[in-house]
Design an enzyme around this catalytic site. Structure first.
Site, PDB file in Angstrom:
ATOM      1  N   ARG A 127       0.826  -1.212   0.000  1.00  0.00           N
ATOM      2  CA  ARG A 127       0.000   0.000   0.000  1.00  0.00           C
ATOM      3  C   ARG A 127       0.858   1.259   0.000  1.00  0.00           C
ATOM      4  O   ARG A 127       0.555   2.232  -0.681  1.00  0.00           O
ATOM      5  CB  ARG A 127      -0.934  -0.019   1.218  1.00  0.00           C
ATOM      6  CG  ARG A 127      -2.241  -0.769   1.029  1.00  0.00           C
ATOM      7  CD  ARG A 127      -2.070  -2.209   0.572  1.00  0.00           C
ATOM      8  NE  ARG A 127      -3.332  -2.913   0.483  1.00  0.00           N
ATOM      9  CZ  ARG A 127      -3.817  -3.695   1.450  1.00  0.00           C
ATOM     10  NH1 ARG A 127      -3.123  -3.864   2.589  1.00  0.00           N
ATOM     11  NH2 ARG A 127      -4.968  -4.302   1.298  1.00  0.00           N
ATOM     12  N   ASP A 156      -0.101  -6.755  -3.573  1.00  0.00           N
ATOM     13  CA  ASP A 156      -1.503  -6.441  -3.319  1.00  0.00           C
ATOM     14  C   ASP A 156      -1.944  -5.509  -4.439  1.00  0.00           C
ATOM     15  O   ASP A 156      -1.121  -5.072  -5.249  1.00  0.00           O
ATOM     16  CB  ASP A 156      -1.686  -5.782  -1.946  1.00  0.00           C
ATOM     17  CG  ASP A 156      -3.068  -6.065  -1.345  1.00  0.00           C
ATOM     18  OD1 ASP A 156      -4.071  -5.711  -1.993  1.00  0.00           O
ATOM     19  OD2 ASP A 156      -3.137  -6.658  -0.261  1.00  0.00           O
ATOM     20  N   HIS A 233      -6.863 -10.038  -4.118  1.00  0.00           N
ATOM     21  CA  HIS A 233      -5.950  -8.906  -3.939  1.00  0.00           C
ATOM     22  C   HIS A 233      -4.869  -8.904  -5.018  1.00  0.00           C
ATOM     23  O   HIS A 233      -3.701  -8.604  -4.749  1.00  0.00           O
ATOM     24  CB  HIS A 233      -5.291  -8.955  -2.559  1.00  0.00           C
ATOM     25  CG  HIS A 233      -6.210  -8.598  -1.438  1.00  0.00           C
ATOM     26  ND1 HIS A 233      -6.593  -7.311  -1.151  1.00  0.00           N
ATOM     27  CD2 HIS A 233      -6.840  -9.374  -0.521  1.00  0.00           C
ATOM     28  CE1 HIS A 233      -7.404  -7.305  -0.109  1.00  0.00           C
ATOM     29  NE2 HIS A 233      -7.583  -8.554   0.290  1.00  0.00           N
ATOM     30  N   ASP A 288      -6.764 -14.420   1.419  1.00  0.00           N
ATOM     31  CA  ASP A 288      -7.876 -13.728   2.078  1.00  0.00           C
ATOM     32  C   ASP A 288      -8.715 -12.925   1.094  1.00  0.00           C
ATOM     33  O   ASP A 288      -8.244 -12.474   0.063  1.00  0.00           O
ATOM     34  CB  ASP A 288      -7.348 -12.801   3.170  1.00  0.00           C
ATOM     35  CG  ASP A 288      -6.472 -11.684   2.612  1.00  0.00           C
ATOM     36  OD1 ASP A 288      -5.575 -11.996   1.802  1.00  0.00           O
ATOM     37  OD2 ASP A 288      -6.677 -10.521   2.980  1.00  0.00           O
ATOM     38  N   GLU A 289      -9.973 -12.777   1.449  1.00  0.00           N
ATOM     39  CA  GLU A 289     -10.906 -11.830   0.835  1.00  0.00           C
ATOM     40  C   GLU A 289     -11.016 -11.938  -0.683  1.00  0.00           C
ATOM     41  O   GLU A 289     -11.232 -10.942  -1.374  1.00  0.00           O
ATOM     42  CB  GLU A 289     -10.524 -10.395   1.228  1.00  0.00           C
ATOM     43  CG  GLU A 289     -10.574 -10.161   2.732  1.00  0.00           C
ATOM     44  CD  GLU A 289     -10.178  -8.754   3.143  1.00  0.00           C
ATOM     45  OE1 GLU A 289     -10.711  -8.257   4.139  1.00  0.00           O
ATOM     46  OE2 GLU A 289      -9.319  -8.147   2.461  1.00  0.00           O
ATOM     47  N   TRP A 355      -6.851 -14.417  11.557  1.00  0.00           N
ATOM     48  CA  TRP A 355      -7.044 -12.978  11.753  1.00  0.00           C
ATOM     49  C   TRP A 355      -8.494 -12.597  11.995  1.00  0.00           C
ATOM     50  O   TRP A 355      -8.773 -11.579  12.623  1.00  0.00           O
ATOM     51  CB  TRP A 355      -6.503 -12.201  10.544  1.00  0.00           C
ATOM     52  CG  TRP A 355      -7.346 -12.292   9.305  1.00  0.00           C
ATOM     53  CD1 TRP A 355      -7.339 -13.289   8.392  1.00  0.00           C
ATOM     54  CD2 TRP A 355      -8.295 -11.326   8.825  1.00  0.00           C
ATOM     55  NE1 TRP A 355      -8.233 -13.026   7.366  1.00  0.00           N
ATOM     56  CE2 TRP A 355      -8.832 -11.822   7.614  1.00  0.00           C
ATOM     57  CE3 TRP A 355      -8.751 -10.099   9.311  1.00  0.00           C
ATOM     58  CZ2 TRP A 355      -9.802 -11.125   6.877  1.00  0.00           C
ATOM     59  CZ3 TRP A 355      -9.712  -9.405   8.581  1.00  0.00           C
ATOM     60  CH2 TRP A 355     -10.218  -9.921   7.372  1.00  0.00           C
ATOM     61  N   TYR A 380      -4.144  -6.114  15.205  1.00  0.00           N
ATOM     62  CA  TYR A 380      -4.095  -5.262  14.018  1.00  0.00           C
ATOM     63  C   TYR A 380      -3.752  -3.838  14.433  1.00  0.00           C
ATOM     64  O   TYR A 380      -4.605  -3.076  14.887  1.00  0.00           O
ATOM     65  CB  TYR A 380      -5.428  -5.320  13.266  1.00  0.00           C
ATOM     66  CG  TYR A 380      -5.448  -6.402  12.216  1.00  0.00           C
ATOM     67  CD1 TYR A 380      -4.909  -7.662  12.484  1.00  0.00           C
ATOM     68  CD2 TYR A 380      -5.982  -6.183  10.952  1.00  0.00           C
ATOM     69  CE1 TYR A 380      -4.901  -8.658  11.530  1.00  0.00           C
ATOM     70  CE2 TYR A 380      -5.982  -7.184   9.993  1.00  0.00           C
ATOM     71  CZ  TYR A 380      -5.439  -8.414  10.282  1.00  0.00           C
ATOM     72  OH  TYR A 380      -5.431  -9.403   9.334  1.00  0.00           O
ATOM     73  N   ASP A 382      -3.109  -1.276  12.765  1.00  0.00           N
ATOM     74  CA  ASP A 382      -3.588  -0.159  11.958  1.00  0.00           C
ATOM     75  C   ASP A 382      -4.767   0.546  12.621  1.00  0.00           C
ATOM     76  O   ASP A 382      -5.188   1.607  12.162  1.00  0.00           O
ATOM     77  CB  ASP A 382      -3.955  -0.601  10.536  1.00  0.00           C
ATOM     78  CG  ASP A 382      -4.608  -1.967  10.470  1.00  0.00           C
ATOM     79  OD1 ASP A 382      -4.154  -2.877  11.170  1.00  0.00           O
ATOM     80  OD2 ASP A 382      -5.579  -2.122   9.715  1.00  0.00           O
ATOM     81  N   TRP A 430      -1.373  -2.960   8.546  1.00  0.00           N
ATOM     82  CA  TRP A 430      -1.752  -2.676   7.159  1.00  0.00           C
ATOM     83  C   TRP A 430      -1.634  -1.177   6.940  1.00  0.00           C
ATOM     84  O   TRP A 430      -2.067  -0.374   7.764  1.00  0.00           O
ATOM     85  CB  TRP A 430      -3.168  -3.169   6.890  1.00  0.00           C
ATOM     86  CG  TRP A 430      -3.288  -4.642   7.140  1.00  0.00           C
ATOM     87  CD1 TRP A 430      -3.776  -5.256   8.248  1.00  0.00           C
ATOM     88  CD2 TRP A 430      -2.860  -5.692   6.263  1.00  0.00           C
ATOM     89  NE1 TRP A 430      -3.682  -6.622   8.126  1.00  0.00           N
ATOM     90  CE2 TRP A 430      -3.135  -6.920   6.912  1.00  0.00           C
ATOM     91  CE3 TRP A 430      -2.271  -5.714   5.001  1.00  0.00           C
ATOM     92  CZ2 TRP A 430      -2.832  -8.157   6.337  1.00  0.00           C
ATOM     93  CZ3 TRP A 430      -1.984  -6.941   4.424  1.00  0.00           C
ATOM     94  CH2 TRP A 430      -2.269  -8.138   5.090  1.00  0.00           C
TER      95      TRP A 430
END
Length: 650
Positions: A127, A156, A233, A288-289, A355, A380, A382, A430
């Protein structure tokens, strides 16, 4: 074996700057807390370097990271099974001597070993790109607190960060974007830029960069674990090589196409180059995701599902993970992935990084898989670590130091026969909202130190007040050494209403729900809205209740009584799609059958406001009522959440 302190061990010791003039120091200032300390009379005084005798032993310890250290008036003796044990003994001695600034330490015997073998720190370089120098600086700090894994999130949608010789477009194009700030890029068309083009932001690591970093980490007894995201991602990789997505289009795809053999050719080739660089036991494959939406209509994916007898797209993801697991295993390595790799069935040799709470990790342990715990509510980093209105912008939530330190990885629901699969813990950061290096350090330290002590020290030795006292001078030393850290001296803390509680007529009253509680954010269940406890800075603190529907509850006060005020507080944080309701409406009734509306309260907060906000939707009235019905209408944004805390009646 005998070595002096001024040797290969001390060369890797992390030096904190600190003040002089300190009196004799004991082991009570050491972070992480050693397993066992036996104090004895007297002190050891020395000039210059302390005299340290090191003895390599062949048995007597369960872990190669363990050590014993005996301090007498004549000197120091350290015993260990390995160089790692000696290294950690020197870290303990560093803290006792304030890195040579103290020349008198208390006599004692320390027997120390880690609770968990895996004590990790995650760095998201996709990121916002971080330099090798930044990574080395964090490795220094990790070593000081006996952390031993750096997890690099290299790929990512926001940028691919590792040069792959076979696929040059990954770093010529997919490593660059027109916007420096991730949020600006995310709110734009999310396109990429050519390396060297005007305004292009990004960066990547060469093979030589990573070999240099790996050697630096090795000297500090830290293993660097690379992560290559799959199947989700992956927008940046597909933008560089559109044939890897289901549609073949450059943009608009986030998942690799598992029906396409070119996908596996790409992933295996990339992993070959990754494994050539990184000697780590684990190769992280993300997992993930993944949206998986395109797989439902993709002819290649559907054909793959028919050919392999796969029931749904979850099993198709499992097919990809299992196939990658076999490939990585054939190279003598192990895969590790986020807990979504459980979906559709877990690959035989996979390790799970849990997570989404601890449930996935516990299930994996029961299935015989190794697990690293990093539940978002505790690990986490963040999330804001103090009151969000005085903190830099973050993704939201509230995770102060005491919450991180209070996390206990060994859940009571874990069966004893599975506990050997609990391998450790990891702090994750993150960096969507963290554009600068100094901001990243500020978010890491001291919360990562708290998790370092959780990973090393036995449960019985951990105490938050002791830790807080020990960590404050360490943070001062880190700041003197050039680190940006959070300062505990000026900590604001939790919302004042959480600390004081709320006294009102509806405390303990029964609540009937017209819309069911969303089980992702149930708060304290059916008592949450009348328990006298306000929601805190974070929607996931267990006190707020979340709804993806309209909100509709009825409170039974138990008897008819005067009612002069009714209100409830809602939260807004646009990043995770939490918005104020369009309006709230309040009704009263004496019999629970006939209700009359006494107020409509309309929202005046824009959905575009990015800040964390709290607003009470309330009314002052003059009523007689036993029942209060409180409704709130969604703002109309698809996928938007309503988060509400106490229904206050006076």
């Amino acid at each position: 074996m005998h070595k002096s302190f001024v040797g290969c061990i001390s060369a890797a010791v992390f030096i904190f700057l600190c003040s002089t003039g300190l009196s004799a120091q004991g082991p009570d200032n050491v972070i992480p807390v050693p397993s066992e300390v036996v104090m004895s009379s007297g002190t050891y005084r020395f000039e210059g370097e302390p005299s340290v005798k090191t003895v390599l032993v062949k048995k007597g310890f369960d872990s190669p990271e363990a050590y014993s250290m005996k301090i007498t008036p004549k000197g120091i003796t350290v015993k260990a099974l390995s160089e790692t044990g000696f290294f950690y003994a020197m870290k303990t001695l560093d803290m006792m001597t304030r890195n040579g600034k103290v020349n008198e330490i208390s006599c004692c015997e320390i027997n120390d070993s880690p609770r968990f073998g895996y004590r990790g720190l995650h760095v998201d370089v996709s990121r916002h790109f971080r330099s090798v120098d930044f990574l080395k600086k964090q490795l220094d700090a990790m070593a000081a607190f006996k952390m031993n894994r750096m997890h690099l999130h290299l790929t990512d949608g926001a940028g691919w960060r590792l040069k792959i010789e076979a696929y040059p477009r990954l770093t010529e194009f997919a490593a660059w974007r027109p916007h420096h700030i991730w949020k600006d890029w995310w709110e734009s068309d999310r396109h990429y830029a050519e390396e060297g083009s005007a305004g292009a932001y990004g960066g990547y690591y060469t093979k030589e960069d990573m070999l240099d970093l790996i050697e630096y980490a090795h000297e500090r007894h830290i293993e660097v674990i690379p992560e290559i995201e799959m199947p989700g991602h992956s927008e940046e990789a597909i933008a560089a090589y559109p044939e890897l997505g289901c549609s073949g289009k450059q943009y608009g795809q986030g998942d690799f196409c598992p029906g396409n053999e070119k996908t596996f050719e790409f992933l295996e080739t990339v992993l070959d180059e990754v494994m050539e660089i990184f000697p780590s036991e684990y190769i992280h494959i993300g997992g993930d995701e993944a949206g998986k939406g395109s797989w439902k209509t993709c002819p290649k994916c559907q054909e793959r599902m028919r050919a392999e007898g796969l029931a749904d797209v979850d099993e198709l993801q499992s097919y990809l993970i299992r196939r990658i697991d076999r490939y990585v295993s054939s190279k003598g390595r192990k895969i590790i992935g986020w807990d979504e790799i459980l979906d559709g069935g877990l690959a035989e040799g996979a390790t799970v990084m849990s997570w989404r709470g601890t449930k996935g990790g516990i299930e994996s342990m029961k299935m015989g898989h190794d697990v690293i715990m990093c539940p978002g509510n505790f690990c986490y980093l963040d999330h804001a670590q103090d009151a969000p209105f005085i903190e830099p912008e973050s993704i939201g939530g509230y995770l102060p130091l005491d919450m991180v330190y209070g996390y206990e990885p060994q859940d009571d629901s874990m069966p004893c026969e599975s506990l050997h699969h609990l391998k450790g813990v990891q702090a994750n950061l993150w960096s969507e909202y963290i554009p600068t290096d100094s901001h990243a350090e500020y978010m890491y330290w001291p919360r990562a130190i708290a998790l370092a002590e959780t990973g090393w020290s036995i449960r019985e030795n951990r105490d938050y007040e002791s830790f807080r006292a020990r960590v404050q001078p360490v943070l001062e030393q880190m700041r003197e050494a050039g680190y940006s850290t959070f300062s505990l001296e000026n900590e604001y803390g939790e919302r004042k209403l959480v600390q004081t509680g709320i006294r009102h007529k509806a405390v303990g009253a029964a609540v009937t729900y017209g819309q069911p509680i969303n089980q992702s954010y149930p708060g304290a269940g059916e008592t949450a809205l009348t328990d006298g406890i306000a929601g805190g800075w974070s929607n996931s603190d267990g006190r707020w209740q979340g709804f993806l529907s309209d909100f509709d509850v009825t409170v039974d006060l138990g008897e008819v009584m005067p009612v002069h005020y009714v209100g409830a507080t809602f939260m807004q944080l646009a990043g995770p799609y939490i918005f104020m309701p369009e309006k709230a409406e309040i009704f009263v009734s004496e019999d629970g059958k006939e209700f009359r509306s006494i107020a409509q309260v309309w929202n005046d907060v824009s959905v575009k406001c990015p800040d964390l906000l709290f607003r009470s939707f309330d009314t002052v009235c003059d009523e007689q009522a036993r029942y209060i019905r409180y409704t709130a209408k969604q703002c109309g944004i698809a996928g938007g959440w309503l988060f509400v805390d106490e229904i206050v009646v006076n």
